[in-house]
Design a protein around this motif. Sequence first.
Motif, PDB file in Angstrom:
ATOM      1  N   UNK A 153     -20.498  35.442  44.831  1.00 20.21           N
ATOM      2  CA  UNK A 153     -20.018  36.772  44.974  1.00 20.21           C
ATOM      3  C   UNK A 153     -19.531  36.954  46.641  1.00 20.21           C
ATOM      4  N   UNK A 154     -19.416  35.995  47.278  1.00 25.43           N
ATOM      5  CA  UNK A 154     -18.808  36.103  48.521  1.00 25.43           C
ATOM      6  C   UNK A 154     -17.669  35.466  48.778  1.00 25.43           C
ATOM      7  N   UNK A 156     -26.948  46.891  36.058  1.00 27.03           N
ATOM      8  CA  UNK A 156     -25.836  45.745  35.944  1.00 27.03           C
ATOM      9  C   UNK A 156     -26.619  44.461  36.134  1.00 27.03           C
ATOM     10  N   UNK A 157     -27.316  44.319  37.273  1.00 24.35           N
ATOM     11  CA  UNK A 157     -28.193  43.095  37.732  1.00 24.35           C
ATOM     12  C   UNK A 157     -29.248  42.910  36.735  1.00 24.35           C
ATOM     13  N   UNK A 198     -28.652  38.930  29.594  1.00 24.24           N
ATOM     14  CA  UNK A 198     -27.730  37.962  28.973  1.00 24.24           C
ATOM     15  C   UNK A 198     -28.078  36.675  29.159  1.00 24.24           C
ATOM     16  N   UNK A 199     -28.665  36.215  30.038  1.00 21.50           N
ATOM     17  CA  UNK A 199     -29.050  34.502  30.181  1.00 21.50           C
ATOM     18  C   UNK A 199     -30.366  34.432  29.440  1.00 21.50           C
ATOM     19  N   UNK A 242     -19.499  37.795  35.395  1.00 22.80           N
ATOM     20  CA  UNK A 242     -19.537  36.421  35.670  1.00 22.80           C
ATOM     21  C   UNK A 242     -20.030  36.022  37.045  1.00 22.80           C
ATOM     22  N   UNK A 243     -19.636  36.915  37.885  1.00 26.73           N
ATOM     23  CA  UNK A 243     -20.335  36.463  39.222  1.00 26.73           C
ATOM     24  C   UNK A 243     -21.676  36.549  39.352  1.00 26.73           C
ATOM     25  N   UNK A 244     -22.266  37.584  38.621  1.00 29.95           N
ATOM     26  CA  UNK A 244     -23.911  37.470  38.650  1.00 29.95           C
ATOM     27  C   UNK A 244     -24.413  36.301  37.944  1.00 29.95           C
ATOM     28  N   UNK A 245     -23.802  35.757  36.823  1.00 31.42           N
ATOM     29  CA  UNK A 245     -24.426  34.864  36.006  1.00 31.42           C
ATOM     30  C   UNK A 245     -24.185  33.573  36.826  1.00 31.42           C
TER      31      UNK A 245
END
Length: 830
Positions: A95-96, A395-396, A402-403, A338-341
């Motif tokens: 995310x960075x 969202x988090x 989702x995983x 996508x970034x979170x996963x």
Amino acid sequence: MADYDRRGGGGYNPKKRRYRDDDEGDRRGGPRRRFDAPPHVRVRKQLLAIAENPMRPWHEEVQSIANLFTDNWEDELLRTNFVDLILQLAVEQPMKTPFLAAVVLVANTNKPQIVDILLAKLTSTLETKIAEGDWRDVKLYLKLAGCLQSCLEGDGVFPVLEDLFSRAVDLQTASSEDTIGTELVKIILLTLPYVMVTGPTQWQQKAADLMEKTEIIAGEAHPLQALIEPYHPEAGDESPVASQSFISLLQSQLQNEANNGWALTCLPRPWELPVEEVEQQEKIANAEKHTLPPIAIPQTVVAGPRPLFPEIYFSVYVNQDVESTPPLTNIAASLIRDALIDTINVLNFNRNVTARFLIELDCYFAPRTFAARATPFDKIREIEPPKSSWKPEDVAVDAVFSQLFSLPNPEHKLVYYHAVLTEACKLAPAAIAPSLGRAIRFLFRNSHRMDLELSNRFMDWFSHHLSNFGFTWKWTEWVDNVYLSNLHPDKAFIMGAIDKEIRLSFAQRIKNTLPEPYQSLIGPEKEKDVPDFKFADEKTPFAAEGKEIAALLRRKAPEEEIEPVIERIHSLALDNSLDPLVASTDVFVTSVLHVGSKSLSHVLAAIERTKERLTDAGATSEAARTQIISSVMEYWSAHPGVAIAIIEKLLNYSILTPQAVINWAITTYAGATRGEALARGFVYEMVFNTVVKVTSRLRQVLQKATLPEAMIDDETIEAEINGMRSLFRAIDDALVAWATGSKDEMIEASDSLGEGDGNSETEKLVKRWGERWLRVFKRRAAIEEAFIVEARKERERKTAAAAAEPTAEAPAPADNMVVDSGDVATEATV
């Protein structure tokens, strides 16, 4: 105490006490010297914490780090660490990535050499990752390269994306079931937004041309997609949301974004400085451009260490009256997910840090992308456009679920995702707990529509999560389900969840957390620490022999003393027209379980001592193996979790066979209960764990067979494959009978009730359970067959590669190496 003794007993001595006044205002030694950390330490510290402080503007952080770096350019250690850390953070904390790219872009205005050094290492690493098939790292490195597009010469990243697409087309042309090509297209589509956010007008035509090509693959449903659908509604019912593959959803979202001029409002742009920094902004825009070194993509690409499957976009916050998560039409839904996963799966070694990143999600995306943290859902309804109603907590949590509910398997063990949600809830209970509550209610409402494997994952997580927070839940919301049939999915879920809770605590405590209507679900037998020994009742057949064998086992008597009692049981069984082996097996196994009932270690010790007799009994006949399982399940009927653990140990000892466990569960026990066993969570757990044990062993054999030093012959491999296929055939045959209503027990039940048409509510429920079971194990069988095909290809590839290598003369041992008698070089001990 040591300090006390050294002071001589601790007595008061006024002469030893000193005061500031005694120094007459004179300070000894002056002020403490300030220590400044070396530049590479300070740069590392600031890079690691970049964008984490919501109170500090991004442009200040970026310029501060870039200036500190360029001011100390001569420090070779700083230059090396800077490049390595940028690449490491791009993978570990994705995310960075835009912020890291911004630091590089600002540094490029003063020391453009750093970009060349970074690009050289980036492309070298990319080539290695492509060759290894580590596609997630490939995606994350390309994401970094995409964010640097504005300082690249020519078309920048686009030639690499074109090459990847060419390889994807080749793979899809060779096989429509190929998953590597689909993965390559996903990487291309997820890289495009980060390229376009650096210059939306400059690259529009290039992006349009590339997306026109990707539509060919992204627009087609993958043949394996039907196997991994999260919902499996019965005929006449509908899924809570239309299923969409992630790649086709991403393609349509990008097309919408292209039509809107690539606004990409959710992505941060830390390289865009405020108006007062116009001079620095011009420097960034006019900085030196760099050539991206060519990246060689091998002709043959491999799947890599992680199995590749099509992805389905799964959400637990659909169909709400207020959008608390990005809608599926918005590209933010895919980019943030996508970034979170990636963050969740990469940081699996530290669940606390992962949870913190989830809580601080809004720090890493554009301002006003989300509503304020911990905003109550009722307040979300009051938010009016253009303000965002997206809750960062929703969202988090959605990304973690989702995983957790990913088919066929999530990347890590399920308990890791349990732990992430637990830690997030502990870090921000007021924000996360309400989001979890709404997720639980959605999942419960749709548990009967969900794939059975996912429904059981939900049950496991729900009970585990409650155990971390005092087993508290608003059970009154589901009280009406208590009065339903045990075959009803909602009632089955509640019973299964309570059983799992008891496993994690004890019956009386769980009983105290439940409302009155639920009390009947926990019988008095569950409150006993040790089950009753049925042979203690004189009315039980073989009671005397059972007590005698238990006494002999308790004092660890030799086999010679036990054998006469077994023979006596055989004689009595024959006199009563019973199978002597089945009767003696029941008495002996029940006695072993009773002697070892104190704990799992006790029962394992008892089994270890009697393993030879148990193995002989299990090897004698199918009836004896079935009786071993029946005895275990009967003795621990109040605590099926213990019974399942014992069954698994008996499988490890080869006392039982996987086929025997499957036959007992789906044929014998399910038949005795007329199909009701299919609704019991512990029966599914037993069968599923047995199948996983068999397939895991096969995978180990196939993976070892690909190693050059493998000593596994083809006959062994074929035997393992045939054994697995035989197991799946047995499961399929038994479940088809339940799913179609052709099972003898179902027909007899219909006839006895005068409902021979097969349309009674009970029969419908049993058929539905059979269908759900059948889908799970058909998917498992298909996945294992796909794994066998890929393993064989990998073995052939490695064999061909080994044969193509020229035979080199063995080098002489080095000075610090010795050669042992087995001709194996080993390092000498110094």
